[in-house]
Design an enzyme around this catalytic site. Structure first.
Site, short mmCIF file in Angstrom:
data_model
loop_
_atom_site.label_atom_id
_atom_site.label_comp_id
_atom_site.label_asym_id
_atom_site.label_seq_id
_atom_site.Cartn_x
_atom_site.Cartn_y
_atom_site.Cartn_z
N CYS A 173 0.78 -1.17 0.06
CA CYS A 173 0.11 -0.02 -0.03
C CYS A 173 0.78 1.35 -0.16
O CYS A 173 1.45 1.66 1.14
CB CYS A 173 -0.95 -0.10 1.29
SG CYS A 173 -2.00 1.36 1.57
N CYS A 176 -0.24 4.13 2.12
CA CYS A 176 -0.14 3.71 3.72
C CYS A 176 1.20 3.96 4.03
O CYS A 176 1.88 4.69 4.82
CB CYS A 176 -0.53 2.33 4.08
SG CYS A 176 -1.87 1.89 3.39
N ASP A 177 2.56 3.52 3.13
CA ASP A 177 3.92 3.49 3.57
C ASP A 177 4.89 4.28 2.88
O ASP A 177 5.80 4.42 3.38
CB ASP A 177 4.10 2.04 3.49
CG ASP A 177 3.17 1.11 4.39
OD1 ASP A 177 2.74 1.58 5.48
OD2 ASP A 177 3.33 0.02 4.12
#
Ligand code: NAP
Length: 379
Positions: A173, A176-177
């Site tokens: 993701c 997200c990261d």
């Protein structure tokens, strides 16, 4: 009307709704007579948009649906998204986790009971029609009707180092990261829209982004490919597969790749390895109970939500390989419509995301609102 067993009748209130909108499971109204107080009317497995939409409609229809929401990642894929700009009703955008938290509270407001656990097995009594649902912590539930809305999960490369460095460089993701790989070399694996969208997004953070695809042709839209080709930070490597992820105590450091035509091998430095090779439906637990296709998607009767087993229904990404609900329909702004048959698959609207920066983990009961901080630690 469908009669199941001795007492149970499932009635379609709005047939046209069932056809066009699989999440509106209010249309599936369960009526029964007799002493069945030990049985649930309906259990919903899954807590993404399809699961909570089913819970809201069934709750409002007077049932008390039990939602088995999952233990580790309740809320589905939207909890991995940051700002959602195109969900109707939120003119200023809404954070994906907040949106799912709202859906949870809305379902509970109408009487849904939520269990934070994973379903491990389902059995169906062909005579009585009663379904038995077992969860990971050992509880066993019985129900007249079962709705599967388990969505899909990230497809894995299944190569050495992937599991070992998952959460320590390997991610599924970008939104997200990506923030954690500022000024670091990044690799994206895949040749579809996801891989190109992620590469574009990650180029804001990484010192370089190398997209590695196993063929020389891409599934991704031409516009995304051209955008990547024009991005000076992105290098595209074709006809190559990642064979191993290497690292140390500080996390992933490099990948070994092999050219599938020449056989040549090489090592590329990478601290972030983003795997974007599609999704697989999360339906293994229902194998043998309902018919699935070769890809594992649950087969339903035409445009309905009826599976091959009476009293078991399915909706959302676990059914639909063509129109992923939490992706395509959300992008098209169709909340609660996991299937959006009126829209051609080629039409997609990119979603704008803003990374969480200043948020800390926030727990509400057992519902964790994931932030980049918590996601970085997830396996
Ligand atoms: P996808 O279209 O299925 O593409 C998956 C890619 O991963 C393919 O290029 C595939 O290679 C590759 N792949 C699969 N298994 C692999 C493996 N084991 N090793 C290496 N490579 C592997 O999946 P997606 O990109 O996630 O897209 C899913 C849907 O969402 C699509 O309909 C897409 O249009 C949509 N989407 C749209 C947007 C947007 O903003 N417009 C963004 C993301 C997703 P092959 O090509 O060789 O099979």
């Amino acid at each position: 009307m469908i009669r199941l067993g001795k007492h149970l009748i499932i009635r379609h209130k709005k047939k046209e709704c069932v056809k066009s909108c699989s999440a509106r499971l209010v249309a599936l109204v369960v009526r029964y007579s007799g002493n069945m107080s030990d049985l649930r009317d309906v259990i919903i497995v899954g807590s993404g948009p399809a699961g909570y939409t089913a819970a809201i409609y069934l709750g409002r229809a007077g049932f008390k649906p039990l939602v088995i929401a999952g233990a580790l990642t309740p809320g589905g894929q939207l909890v991995n998204t940051t700002e959602v700009e195109n969900f109707p009703g939120f003119p200023d955008g809404v954070m994906g986790p907040e949106l799912m938290d709202n859906m949870q509270r809305q379902a509970e407001k109408f009487g849904a009971e939520i269990v934070w656990d994973d379903v491990v097995s389902v059995s169906n009594n062909d005579v009585t029609g009663v379904k038995t649902v077992s969860v990971d912590q050992g509880d066993v539930f019985e129900t007249h009707a079962l709705i599967i809305a388990t969505g899909s999960e990230y497809r894995k490369l299944d190569i050495p180092g992937e599991a070992e460095y998952s959460g320590k460089g390997v991610s599924y993701c970008a939104t997200c990261d990506g923030f954690f790989f500022r000024d670091k070399p990044i690799i994206v694996v895949g040749g579809g829209d996801s891989a190109f969208t992620e590469a574009d997004f990650l180029s804001r953070f990484g010192s370089s982004v190398t997209l590695i695809h196993r063929r020389s042709e891409f599934r991704a839209s031409q516009i995304l490919v051209e955008r990547a080709q024009q991005n000076p930070k992105i290098t595209i490597v074709t006809d190559s597969v990642v064979e191993e992820i290497l690292g140390d105590d500080n996390g992933a450091q490099s990948v070994n790749i092999r050219n599938v035509i020449t056989g040549e091998t090489s090592t590329i430095a990478a601290n972030g390895i983003f795997v974007a090779i599609g999704h697989s439906p999360a339906t293994a637990f229902i194998d043998g109970i309902v018919q699935r296709d070769a890809g594992g998607y649950i087969q339903v009767d035409g445009a309905s939500t009826r599976t091959s087993t009476a009293g078991i229904f399915a909706a959302g990404d676990c059914v639909d390989s063509i129109y992923p609900s939490s992706d395509q329909c959300r992008r098209h702004g169709l909340p609660g419509r996991p299937r959006c048959p009126s829209l051609p698959p080629a039409v997609t609207l990119p979603i704008t995301v803003i990374p969480y920066k200043n948020l800390k983990n926030e727990r509400k009961g057992r519902h964790i609102l994931f932030t980049t901080v918590s996601l970085a630690k997830r396996p």
